[in-house]
Design a protein around this motif. Structure first.
Motif, PDB file in Angstrom:
ATOM      1  N   TYR A  37      51.585   9.667 -21.441  1.00  0.00           N
ATOM      2  CA  TYR A  37      52.114   9.383 -20.281  1.00  0.00           C
ATOM      3  C   TYR A  37      51.400   7.991 -19.601  1.00  0.00           C
ATOM      4  N   LYS A  38      51.973   7.354 -18.782  1.00  0.00           N
ATOM      5  CA  LYS A  38      51.674   5.968 -18.258  1.00  0.00           C
ATOM      6  C   LYS A  38      51.322   5.238 -19.307  1.00  0.00           C
ATOM      7  N   ASN A  39      52.022   4.797 -20.574  1.00  0.00           N
ATOM      8  CA  ASN A  39      51.811   3.952 -21.368  1.00  0.00           C
ATOM      9  C   ASN A  39      50.566   4.025 -22.149  1.00  0.00           C
ATOM     10  N   ARG A  40      49.921   5.364 -22.335  1.00  0.00           N
ATOM     11  CA  ARG A  40      48.727   5.398 -22.902  1.00  0.00           C
ATOM     12  C   ARG A  40      49.032   6.094 -24.404  1.00  0.00           C
ATOM     13  N   ARG A  41      48.224   5.965 -25.247  1.00  0.00           N
ATOM     14  CA  ARG A  41      48.312   6.190 -26.698  1.00  0.00           C
ATOM     15  C   ARG A  41      47.111   7.392 -26.756  1.00  0.00           C
ATOM     16  N   LEU A  42      47.423   8.324 -27.573  1.00  0.00           N
ATOM     17  CA  LEU A  42      46.421   9.347 -28.216  1.00  0.00           C
ATOM     18  C   LEU A  42      45.992   9.030 -29.710  1.00  0.00           C
ATOM     19  N   ARG A  43      44.877   8.421 -29.684  1.00  0.00           N
ATOM     20  CA  ARG A  43      44.610   8.045 -31.105  1.00  0.00           C
ATOM     21  C   ARG A  43      43.728   9.097 -31.836  1.00  0.00           C
ATOM     22  N   ARG A  44      43.879   9.537 -32.976  1.00  0.00           N
ATOM     23  CA  ARG A  44      43.405  10.793 -33.503  1.00  0.00           C
ATOM     24  C   ARG A  44      42.872  10.489 -35.032  1.00  0.00           C
ATOM     25  N   ARG A  45      41.493  11.320 -35.356  1.00  0.00           N
ATOM     26  CA  ARG A  45      40.881  10.983 -36.649  1.00  0.00           C
ATOM     27  C   ARG A  45      40.154  12.256 -36.895  1.00  0.00           C
ATOM     28  N   MET A  46      40.093  12.821 -38.134  1.00  0.00           N
ATOM     29  CA  MET A  46      39.610  14.094 -38.377  1.00  0.00           C
ATOM     30  C   MET A  46      38.044  13.744 -38.608  1.00  0.00           C
ATOM     31  N   TYR A  47      37.127  14.371 -38.185  1.00  0.00           N
ATOM     32  CA  TYR A  47      35.671  14.172 -38.460  1.00  0.00           C
ATOM     33  C   TYR A  47      35.470  15.739 -38.893  1.00  0.00           C
ATOM     34  N   GLY A  48      35.073  16.082 -40.218  1.00  0.00           N
ATOM     35  CA  GLY A  48      34.535  17.359 -40.482  1.00  0.00           C
ATOM     36  C   GLY A  48      35.822  18.371 -40.088  1.00  0.00           C
ATOM     37  N   ASP A  49      35.424  19.552 -39.193  1.00  0.00           N
ATOM     38  CA  ASP A  49      36.414  20.300 -38.890  1.00  0.00           C
ATOM     39  C   ASP A  49      36.997  20.108 -37.432  1.00  0.00           C
ATOM     40  N   LYS A  50      36.589  18.739 -36.836  1.00  0.00           N
ATOM     41  CA  LYS A  50      37.143  18.483 -35.560  1.00  0.00           C
ATOM     42  C   LYS A  50      37.856  17.322 -35.570  1.00  0.00           C
ATOM     43  N   ILE A  51      38.927  17.288 -34.381  1.00  0.00           N
ATOM     44  CA  ILE A  51      39.743  15.805 -34.382  1.00  0.00           C
ATOM     45  C   ILE A  51      39.130  15.102 -33.085  1.00  0.00           C
ATOM     46  N   LEU A  52      38.752  13.936 -33.481  1.00  0.00           N
ATOM     47  CA  LEU A  52      38.236  13.229 -32.355  1.00  0.00           C
ATOM     48  C   LEU A  52      39.549  12.388 -31.855  1.00  0.00           C
ATOM     49  N   GLN A  53      39.733  12.503 -30.448  1.00  0.00           N
ATOM     50  CA  GLN A  53      41.026  12.100 -29.892  1.00  0.00           C
ATOM     51  C   GLN A  53      40.075  10.941 -28.777  1.00  0.00           C
ATOM     52  N   ILE A  54      40.919   9.817 -29.006  1.00  0.00           N
ATOM     53  CA  ILE A  54      40.606   8.726 -28.266  1.00  0.00           C
ATOM     54  C   ILE A  54      41.762   8.162 -27.302  1.00  0.00           C
ATOM     55  N   VAL A  55      41.776   8.075 -26.096  1.00  0.00           N
ATOM     56  CA  VAL A  55      42.968   7.815 -25.254  1.00  0.00           C
ATOM     57  C   VAL A  55      42.575   6.280 -25.026  1.00  0.00           C
ATOM     58  N   THR A  56      43.710   5.652 -25.093  1.00  0.00           N
ATOM     59  CA  THR A  56      43.679   3.996 -24.915  1.00  0.00           C
ATOM     60  C   THR A  56      44.976   3.833 -23.957  1.00  0.00           C
ATOM     61  N   VAL A  57      44.847   2.485 -23.488  1.00  0.00           N
ATOM     62  CA  VAL A  57      45.959   1.769 -22.867  1.00  0.00           C
ATOM     63  C   VAL A  57      46.042   0.520 -23.493  1.00  0.00           C
ATOM     64  N   THR A  58      47.250  -0.079 -23.714  1.00  0.00           N
ATOM     65  CA  THR A  58      47.379  -1.300 -24.396  1.00  0.00           C
ATOM     66  C   THR A  58      47.944  -2.164 -23.476  1.00  0.00           C
ATOM     67  N   GLU A  59      47.426  -3.498 -23.344  1.00  0.00           N
ATOM     68  CA  GLU A  59      48.234  -4.329 -22.397  1.00  0.00           C
ATOM     69  C   GLU A  59      48.017  -5.752 -22.899  1.00  0.00           C
ATOM     70  N   GLY A  60      49.217  -6.000 -23.680  1.00  0.00           N
ATOM     71  CA  GLY A  60      49.218  -7.302 -24.636  1.00  0.00           C
ATOM     72  C   GLY A  60      48.738  -7.089 -25.856  1.00  0.00           C
ATOM     73  N   SER A  61      47.688  -7.615 -26.132  1.00  0.00           N
ATOM     74  CA  SER A  61      46.704  -7.483 -27.390  1.00  0.00           C
ATOM     75  C   SER A  61      45.492  -6.934 -27.081  1.00  0.00           C
ATOM     76  N   LYS A  62      45.229  -6.402 -26.035  1.00  0.00           N
ATOM     77  CA  LYS A  62      43.883  -5.895 -25.426  1.00  0.00           C
ATOM     78  C   LYS A  62      44.169  -4.376 -25.176  1.00  0.00           C
ATOM     79  N   ILE A  63      43.326  -3.643 -26.098  1.00  0.00           N
ATOM     80  CA  ILE A  63      43.181  -2.206 -25.950  1.00  0.00           C
ATOM     81  C   ILE A  63      41.812  -1.658 -24.862  1.00  0.00           C
ATOM     82  N   THR A  64      42.194  -0.881 -24.173  1.00  0.00           N
ATOM     83  CA  THR A  64      41.126  -0.355 -23.090  1.00  0.00           C
ATOM     84  C   THR A  64      40.885   0.995 -23.543  1.00  0.00           C
TER      85      THR A  64
END
Length: 73
Positions: A37-64
């Motif tokens: 929601y609200k133009n956010r992206r959930l970026r996920r990557r596996m590390y061992g038996d866990k998934i690291l999820q990073i929540v980001t907002v993209t505005e143009g070429s800038k990622i927060t």
């Protein structure tokens, strides 16, 4: 692609003992990216038996980074 961290993200990552280096790895090379929601992206990557999820907002070429946390598989 410039990556910035919100104050909230820095606080949460430190509290959850997730390094900014690992966070940037997930943002740059995600296993999966889901739209949220609200133009956010959930970026996920596996590390061992866990998934690291990073929540980001993209505005143009800038990622927060808004937050980050581990999910169980």
């Amino acid at each position: 692609m410039p990556i910035q961290f919100s104050e909230h993200a820095l606080y949460q990552l430190k509290k959850r003992q997730i390094s900014t280096k690992r966070t940037i790895e997930v943002v740059k090379d995600s296993d999966e990216i889901k739209q949220s929601y609200k133009n956010r992206r959930l970026r996920r990557r596996m590390y061992g038996d866990k998934i690291l999820q990073i929540v980001t907002v993209t505005e143009g070429s800038k990622i927060t980074v808004v937050s980050g946390y581990y999910l169980r598989k």
